[in-house]
Design a protein around this motif. Structure first.
Motif, short mmCIF file in Angstrom:
data_model
loop_
_atom_site.label_atom_id
_atom_site.label_comp_id
_atom_site.label_asym_id
_atom_site.label_seq_id
_atom_site.Cartn_x
_atom_site.Cartn_y
_atom_site.Cartn_z
N THR A 160 0.87 -1.09 -0.13
CA THR A 160 0.06 0.08 -0.17
C THR A 160 0.77 1.25 -0.07
OG1 THR A 160 -1.86 -1.21 1.23
CG2 THR A 160 -1.77 1.29 1.20
N LEU A 161 1.74 1.46 0.89
CA LEU A 161 2.68 2.26 0.94
C LEU A 161 3.52 2.85 -0.39
CD1 LEU A 161 4.29 2.10 4.51
CD2 LEU A 161 2.27 3.25 3.67
N LEU A 162 3.69 1.73 -1.07
CA LEU A 162 4.79 1.71 -2.18
C LEU A 162 3.50 2.21 -3.47
CD1 LEU A 162 6.68 -1.32 -1.82
CD2 LEU A 162 7.77 0.94 -1.40
N ALA A 163 2.45 1.63 -3.44
CA ALA A 163 1.65 1.93 -4.58
C ALA A 163 0.83 3.51 -4.40
CB ALA A 163 0.32 0.72 -4.45
N PHE A 164 0.75 3.90 -3.26
CA PHE A 164 0.20 5.13 -3.13
C PHE A 164 1.32 6.23 -2.96
CE2 PHE A 164 -3.44 2.73 -2.41
CZ PHE A 164 -4.63 3.39 -2.85
N GLY A 165 2.59 5.81 -3.08
CA GLY A 165 3.58 7.05 -3.41
C GLY A 165 5.01 7.27 -2.47
N ILE A 166 4.75 6.14 -1.72
CA ILE A 166 6.37 6.08 -0.91
C ILE A 166 7.45 5.55 -1.81
CG2 ILE A 166 7.51 5.26 1.15
CD1 ILE A 166 5.32 7.35 1.68
N GLU B 132 -1.99 -0.52 -8.86
CA GLU B 132 -0.61 -0.69 -8.68
C GLU B 132 -0.59 -1.35 -7.29
OE1 GLU B 132 3.43 0.20 -9.07
OE2 GLU B 132 1.88 -0.22 -10.22
N PHE B 133 -1.39 -1.52 -6.51
CA PHE B 133 -1.37 -2.14 -5.04
C PHE B 133 -1.63 -3.55 -5.46
CE2 PHE B 133 -4.13 -4.38 -2.23
CZ PHE B 133 -3.25 -4.38 -0.86
N GLU B 134 -2.58 -3.98 -6.21
CA GLU B 134 -2.99 -5.38 -6.61
C GLU B 134 -1.76 -5.83 -7.44
OE1 GLU B 134 -5.52 -7.00 -5.80
OE2 GLU B 134 -6.42 -5.23 -4.70
N ARG B 135 -1.12 -5.20 -8.15
CA ARG B 135 0.08 -5.51 -8.82
C ARG B 135 1.27 -6.10 -7.75
NH1 ARG B 135 5.01 -4.36 -10.67
NH2 ARG B 135 4.78 -2.27 -9.93
N LEU B 136 1.58 -4.95 -6.97
CA LEU B 136 2.48 -5.22 -5.98
C LEU B 136 2.46 -6.16 -4.85
CD1 LEU B 136 3.67 -1.47 -5.37
CD2 LEU B 136 4.97 -3.00 -6.43
N ARG B 137 1.12 -6.36 -4.32
CA ARG B 137 0.88 -7.30 -3.45
C ARG B 137 1.26 -8.65 -3.72
NH1 ARG B 137 -5.61 -7.38 -2.21
NH2 ARG B 137 -4.80 -8.24 -0.31
N HIS B 138 1.24 -8.87 -5.07
CA HIS B 138 1.58 -10.27 -5.52
C HIS B 138 3.06 -10.55 -5.98
CE1 HIS B 138 -2.59 -11.45 -5.54
NE2 HIS B 138 -3.07 -10.38 -6.11
#
Length: 377
Positions: free
Chosen positions: A102-108, A337-343
């Motif tokens: 979540t942090l990465l997907a939303f801009g961190i 982006e979150f859905e991609r990153l979490r996997h």
């Protein structure tokens, strides 16, 4: 290497965000011309909601992106704080990874900020123990958060109903761990909401107490300044007398950052407002309507008073539909982006490992000096 993509709406939101305000520190010395070390943490307990994003995460991104080259920006996912209340171990393990995604997907951006799991750096707990040995119990008894957490867990309306037999030592002493989180990096600035002011004040007191006791009043630990986020509080869509919360029993009271489009529109459609004709901004007498205007203001960057004037002759249905659309436009890019990153488990593991190494590099020297100062080496 993956890169974190922000939607144009998020960029716009950051551009229009108001400046931070700072709470007065125990010492009046400012650090505007000096290196700033900015630290904040977030618990890995469930998917974040809109209030979390507008009140904290979007401001973290702003701080990260506006940091000077000399600044150090550090964000931690605080698992040790999470277990101060009962957790399902399997769910907590999943939530940790989801929070990082979540942090990465939303801009961190891990190239601009240090992001890591608190429990991967033992400096926090070692410093917490040392600080606990100079913390008066009465200071902890004055902390209100442990009472409110127990009350929330029991679904009690009155904190006076709290039974201290339910109080575990970890929940009672976690403000000391929070102080250690901050002081391990000798942070100068801490972006947290006003509900954390009491805890940050304890951090200041412990920093000052340690300096007086062990360093002959020299500023070994800086006295951290609170950065109060500028966003208005986001209220529950079903009970606008209280803030939006992950623990509220009615799932329609909150907008999760992962909610699909249909749920976002449905939840806003059912948001509690009032029976007064027209739209005005009046937080005291019209909290539900005012909450919708505040959310729309945060999404668009337009002043809430201007929005109220524009909707003065419109109905709640128009306002709700426009707020839902604005929120959806803001969330849809990062949500994908979150859905991609979490996997992408390998990438998340690599980011966490690199972040922990950077965190240890910054905190180990502090803890080693603390050991020497208190006579443990």
């Amino acid at each position: 290497m993956h890169t974190t993509r922000l939607s144009s709406t998020l960029t716009c939101l950051a551009r229009h965000s108001r400046r931070y305000t700072t709470a007065p520190a125990a010492h009046s010395e400012t650090a505007t011309e000096r290196k700033r070390t900015i630290f904040s943490g977030i618990q890995p307990t469930g998917i974040l909601h809109l209030g979390n994003y507008l009140g904290a995460l979007s401001n973290w991104v702003k701080l990260q992106n506006e940091a000077r080259p000399t600044d150090d920006v550090i964000f931690s996912i605080v698992g040790w704080h999470a277990i101060t209340l009962p957790q399902d171990p399997k769910q907590l393990s999943k939530s940790r990874k989801d929070m990082l995604a979540t942090l990465l997907a939303f801009g961190i951006d891990p190239k601009k900020a240090v992001v890591f799991f608190q429990e991967d750096n033992q400096c926090h707990t070692e410093l917490s123990w040392i600080l606990s040995c100079i913390t008066p119990v009465q200071k902890l008894r004055r902390m209100t958060t442990w009472k409110s957490k127990i009350a929330t867990k029991r679904n009690a309306n009155d904190e006076s109903e709290v039974d201290e037999s339910m109080l575990h030592a970890g929940l009672f002493t976690y403000p000391i761990l929070q102080a250690a989180d901050i002081l391990a990096y000798r942070a100068t600035h801490v972006p947290v909401g006003e509900d954390q002011t009491q805890h940050l004040e304890l951090t200041r007191e412990l920093a000052d107490s340690f300096n007086r006791k062990f360093t002959n009043k020299k500023r070994f630990f800086p006295i951290p300044t609170q950065l109060i986020t500028p966003c208005r509080r986001v209220l529950s869509l079903k009970d606008p007398s209280s803030k939006m919360s992950k623990s509220a029993p009615n799932v329609s009271s909150r907008i999760l950052l992962t909610d699909p489009t249909s749920e976002i529109f449905q939840k806003f459609k059912g948001a509690v407002t009032d029976s007064i004709q027209g739209v005005t901004y009046d937080p005291i007498n019209r909290p539900g309507t005012s909450n919708l205007l505040s959310i729309l203001s945060a999404c668009t960057g337009e002043e809430v008073e201007s929005l109220a004037a524009r909707y003065a002759n419109k109905g709640h249905a128009d306002l709700k539909a426009d707020v839902a659309e604005a929120v959806e436009n803001m969330l849809k890019g990062p949500r994908s982006e979150f859905e991609r990153l979490r996997h992408d488990h390998k990438y998340l593991a690599d980011v966490a490992k690199e972040g922990a190494e950077k965190a240890k590099e910054r905190s180990t020297k502090t803890v080693e000096e603390v050991r020497s100062l208190v006579g443990l080496c």
